[in-house]
Design an enzyme around this catalytic site. Structure first.
Site, PDB file in Angstrom:
ATOM      1  CD  GLU A  36      -2.829   1.090   2.449  1.00  0.00           C
ATOM      2  OE1 GLU A  36      -3.638   2.013   2.607  1.00  0.00           O
ATOM      3  OE2 GLU A  36      -2.721   0.124   3.245  1.00  0.00           O
ATOM      4  NE  ARG A 262       4.477  -7.905  11.383  1.00  0.00           N
ATOM      5  CZ  ARG A 262       3.913  -6.703  11.382  1.00  0.00           C
ATOM      6  NH1 ARG A 262       2.622  -6.571  11.608  1.00  0.00           N
ATOM      7  NH2 ARG A 262       4.634  -5.625  11.135  1.00  0.00           N
ATOM      8  CE  LYS A 272       3.495   0.705   4.850  1.00  0.00           C
ATOM      9  NZ  LYS A 272       2.706   0.661   3.603  1.00  0.00           N
TER      10      LYS A 272
END
Length: 555
Positions: A36, A262, A272
């Site tokens: 994204e 992850r 983020k």
């Protein structure tokens, strides 16, 4: 198909891909990396990049780069450009042109209308607060929206009016009609489209309704013919919804989603939101501040693509969450640079030395190897009466075991002579401002028989050395789990006040005047360094410390 030659561990995704190819399920695998564009990529993304592009390359397939650009209010072209640069820097190339989820907005919109016509989607007027109340909880089922039983005709009309921009942001949403009592919360009539009057960086002002990630992702995979849609474990609960859309729409193929753990790295944050907060509030110097966990920061700090790829290979691919120690990443960059980085000398805290018995005006040309094990040539150092050593390499009253200069003591200058400290010159405050030393002319590059010298120190010529600035970077956070702030505080409480030390007036050997941004160096006895890509200039080189010579955090 034969298994590709590889020394890499056969983790579960490699085994799945191999089995699918051997069974003829796919003739070619197609993966994708779908970031994204609402921030810069961080070290966690490196694992996904290496996995998706690596599997495709290893098994003769292709990997697409597709931007998940469904939220124009948080996306910027700057982030798109940075992400493309990061992927290329890591050494990967995507198949064909860069793709965007927005490339498929027309098709996604048409499929949303098909769901409405099939009675599988409806326009809902609940406010976000009401929708949360109706959704239920993990222990209680949700309840149907009062707008769930609208007719197909009414839903088509309202969705057309949403698309035409008749309603304000948040006034209505389009929801899939699945099951409000489903144990999986993602299946409780999820949102497909939201109203958002926002300019889009790719489609301009064409749209004022935008699809959700869950509605976009699987269909985009299907349009691109993705065979293995590889996600992190937080998307595992989304997989039934991913499959529901594929089963209820006329998609050209049905990709399969697989999840892996992850990358969680201690002493860092990878949210983020938190990274953006660090930037916006001025705690760091931008997204590429060398203390950040972004790939652009690692690049600016001097990390190499090879070291990042090796790190991602070493940590492996599993379905079990865990935390990787930052020391492993630092080991990988040290290992790479130790083998390849040329050596050089830079005095970080200069102390002038006058060699009193060296002839005035005489200059010798010394040659030192650029690397102790690699045959990559030599560098030239002038040697004369005046040199600089590091201030820490002389003590008047040293502790036991000290192996550097002390009054009456001797050391060897790297690649040069043995010198003896004869006199320390001090200023009015008692600070040492100069050393008077003598040298032994018979010790150039050798120790005469029976001569013992305690240690070897680095140095640079006074006249020919270049002035530079050196930035000593360390871990941004002082605790292994910075997300846990002090009681009642935030992650910002854990910022390491010593994460950046700026040293001005440093002196570097003359060969470093030719350094380029692509170069990495081991400053002997100090660590590994590179030129700063933002602030360095020909007039004043600025060197960033990539990593120390050894782990300075005590494991």
């Amino acid at each position: 198909m034969n298994k590709p030659e590889s020394t890499a561990p056969a983790h579960f995704l490699r085994q799945i891909v191999q089995a699918d190819l051997e069974a003829g399920k796919h003739s070619q695998i197609v993966t994708r990396f779908p970031p994204e564009p609402n921030g810069y990529l961080h070290i966690g993304h490196a694992k996904s990049i290496c996995l998706n592009f690596g599997l495709a390359g290893e098994f003769g397939g292709v990997c697409n780069l597709r931007f998940d650009d469904t939220n124009p209010t948080k996306e910027e072209q700057e982030y798109i450009d940075a992400i493309k640069q990061d992927v290329e820097w890591l050494g990967f190339q995507w198949a064909g042109e860069v793709r965007h989820a927005s490339d498929y907005f027309d098709q996604l919109h048409a499929w949303a209308i098909e769901l409405i016509k099939a009675g599988k989607a409806y326009v809902c007027d609940l406010t976000p607060e009401q929708a949360r109340e109706y959704r239920g909880s993990l222990t209680e089922p949700g309840k149907n929206s009062p707008f769930r039983d609208r007719s197909v005709e009414e839903n088509l009309d309202l969705f057309a009016r949403m698309t035409a921009g008749e309603f304000a942001d948040g006034a209505k949403v389009l929801r899939a009609k699945i099951d409000m009592s489903a144990p999986n919360m993602n299946l409780r009539d999820p949102i497909i489209y939201r109203i958002r009057h926002a300019h889009h960086h790719q489609t301009g002002d064409k749209w004022c309704v935008y699809p959700s990630y869950d509605f976009t992702h699987g269909q985009s995979d299907a349009i691109e013919g993705i065979t293995h849609s590889i996600c992190t474990l937080e998307f595992e609960d989304h997989r039934p919804l991913y499959e529901w859309f594929l089963d209820n729409l006329p998609v050209p193929c049905k990709p399969r989603q697989y999840e892996f753990a992850r990358l969680n790295l201690n002493y860092t944050v990878t949210s983020k939101r938190k990274l953006k907060q660090l930037v916006d509030e001025g705690h760091v110097d931008g997204w590429d501040d060398p203390r950040m966990s972004t790939l652009s920061a690692f690049r600016r700090r001097g990390y190499t693509p090879a070291s990042i790829r090796e790190f991602c290979e070493r940590i492996g691919v599993t379905r079990s969450d865990g935390v990787v120690d930052m020391g492993m990443l630092e080991f990988c960059i040290r290992d790479d640079l130790d083998a390849h980085a040329p050596r050089a000398m830079c005095v970080l805290r200069p102390l002038k030395v006058v060699i009193t018995n060296y002839p005035e005006g005489q200059v010798e040309t010394l040659e030192l190897p650029r690397h102790p094990k690699q045959d990559i040539g030599v560098r030239v150092l002038p040697f004369s009466r005046e040199i600089y050593i590091d201030r820490d390499d002389f003590m008047i009253d040293p502790p036991k075991g000290y192996k550097r200069l002390e009054p009456g003591g001797e050391v060897r200058l790297r690649g040069s002579y043995v010198i003896r400290a004869d006199e320390a010159i001090t200023d009015a405050e008692g600070n040492i401002v100069e050393l008077r030393c003598s040298y032994d002319p018979d010790t150039l590059g050798k120790n005469p028989e029976g001569r013992k010298v305690k240690g070897v120190i680095h140095w640079v010529p006074a006249a020919e050395s270049i002035e530079c600035e050196v930035r000593l970077y360390d871990r941004l956070f002082k605790t292994a789990n910075p997300d846990k702030g002090e009681e009642g505080g935030s992650f910002l409480d854990n910022i390491n006040p010593e994460s950046l030390v700026v040293l001005k007036g440093c002196r570097a050997e003359p060969s470093l005047a030719e350094a380029s941004l692509a170069d990495r160096f081991q400053f002997e006895r100090e660590g590994y360094f590179c030129l700063d890509s933002k602030d360095s200039s020909a007039e004043l080189p600025v060197f960033n410390r990539t990593v120390t010579l050894r782990d300075s955090w005590g494991g």
